[in-house]
Scaffold this active site. Structure first.
Site, PDB file in Angstrom:
ATOM      1  N   CYS A 174      28.232 -29.503  26.513  1.00 52.19           N
ATOM      2  CA  CYS A 174      28.256 -30.599  27.487  1.00 52.19           C
ATOM      3  C   CYS A 174      27.076 -31.556  27.271  1.00 52.19           C
ATOM      4  O   CYS A 174      27.050 -32.274  26.284  1.00 52.19           O
ATOM      5  CB  CYS A 174      28.331 -30.035  28.900  1.00 52.19           C
ATOM      6  N   HIS A 197      31.784 -25.696  29.288  1.00 54.62           N
ATOM      7  CA  HIS A 197      30.699 -24.735  29.547  1.00 54.62           C
ATOM      8  C   HIS A 197      31.153 -23.288  29.377  1.00 54.62           C
ATOM      9  O   HIS A 197      31.396 -22.607  30.387  1.00 54.62           O
ATOM     10  CB  HIS A 197      30.218 -24.900  30.996  1.00 54.62           C
ATOM     11  N   GLU A 207      29.425 -20.768  28.950  1.00 52.47           N
ATOM     12  CA  GLU A 207      28.433 -19.870  29.578  1.00 52.47           C
ATOM     13  C   GLU A 207      28.714 -19.661  31.066  1.00 52.47           C
ATOM     14  O   GLU A 207      28.106 -18.802  31.690  1.00 52.47           O
ATOM     15  CB  GLU A 207      27.009 -20.418  29.356  1.00 52.47           C
TER      16      GLU A 207
HETATM   17  N1  GLN Z   1      27.272 -35.785  32.686  1.00 56.14           N
HETATM   18  C1  GLN Z   1      26.194 -35.134  32.025  1.00 56.14           C
HETATM   19  C2  GLN Z   1      25.515 -36.080  31.034  1.00 56.14           C
HETATM   20  O1  GLN Z   1      26.026 -37.104  30.738  1.00 56.14           O
HETATM   21  C3  GLN Z   1      26.667 -33.870  31.305  1.00 56.14           C
HETATM   22  C4  GLN Z   1      27.223 -32.886  32.314  1.00 56.14           C
HETATM   23  C5  GLN Z   1      27.066 -31.455  31.957  1.00 56.14           C
HETATM   24  O2  GLN Z   1      26.290 -31.061  31.086  1.00 56.14           O
HETATM   25  N2  GLN Z   1      27.789 -30.632  32.675  1.00 56.14           N
HETATM   26  O3  GLN Z   1      24.476 -35.779  30.551  1.00 56.14           O
END
Ligand code: GLN
Length: 195
Positions: free
Chosen positions: A79, A174, A176
């Protein structure tokens, strides 16, 4: 024992550490450049990528992270971590930039638009079992370079959500935060193959 670092500046690094330890790896928090010494692999967790990038720059970690990626240290971004690894996110923010992808941040809307989806990932063990992926204000990989292998796409839109480029792994979701540790096993295998 495989020694994997988890960037621990902000975000859900503890969850990654728990999974890694359960799988028998040595898992260390990385906050300073010297914490990178002796690692076999590194996970960049989810969180807020601008914050993580700015903190990394402030702690003199950004350049060592770029060097580690260039020198072949296996890295996996989940992410926000995927965003940090990406070459291009459409605007200026501190990035490692080693993974040849373009990423669209917050591609699915706001936090309330977070969702789960079943993914088919043939690269994982037990590939017939779908991987239930958790997307939280997630990015989407809008473009992947020629050396990038697509590991998973969303079924309805075909949007790319997991990729690998040699020693670099990126997932928009994610793993994890679920009980399914197949992506962690996949990364650990990659790390073992590279050491
Ligand atoms: N929206 C976050 C970003 O742009 C990422 C979100 C996340 O890691 N769950 O950094």
């Amino acid at each position: 024992m495989t020694r994997i670092g988890v960037l621990a500046l902000q975000g859900d690094f503890r969850e990654h550490i728990c999974v890694l330890r359960r799988l028998g790896a040595e898992a260390n928090e990385v906050r300073l450049p010297q914490h990178l010494a002796g690692l076999d692999g590194l996970i960049l967790p989810g969180g807020e990528s601008t914050t993580i990038g700015k903190l990394a720059a402030e702690y003199q970690l950004l350049d060592p992270l770029c060097e580690s990626a260039a020198n072949g240290l296996p890295m996996w971004g989940t992410c926000a971590g995927l965003i940090l690894l990406a070459r291009d996110v459409g605007h200026l923010q501190p990035l490692i930039g080693a993974l040849d992808v373009q990423v669209k941040r917050n591609a699915f809307g706001r936090q309330v638009d977070s969702f789960e989806a079943d993914l088919t990932v043939s690269a994982l063990i037990e590939p017939e079992r779908p991987f239930r992926a958790v997307f939280i204000r997630a990015p989407l990989i809008s473009n992947a370079g020629p050396d990038v292998r697509v590991l998973a796409s969303l079924e309805d839109t075909n949007g790319i959500v997991a990729v690998q480029q040699g020693h670099l792994l990126g997932t928009a979701f994610h793993p994890e935060l679920t009980d399914d540790d197949r992506f962690h096993r996949y990364f650990m295998k990659l790390v073992e193959e590279m050491t």
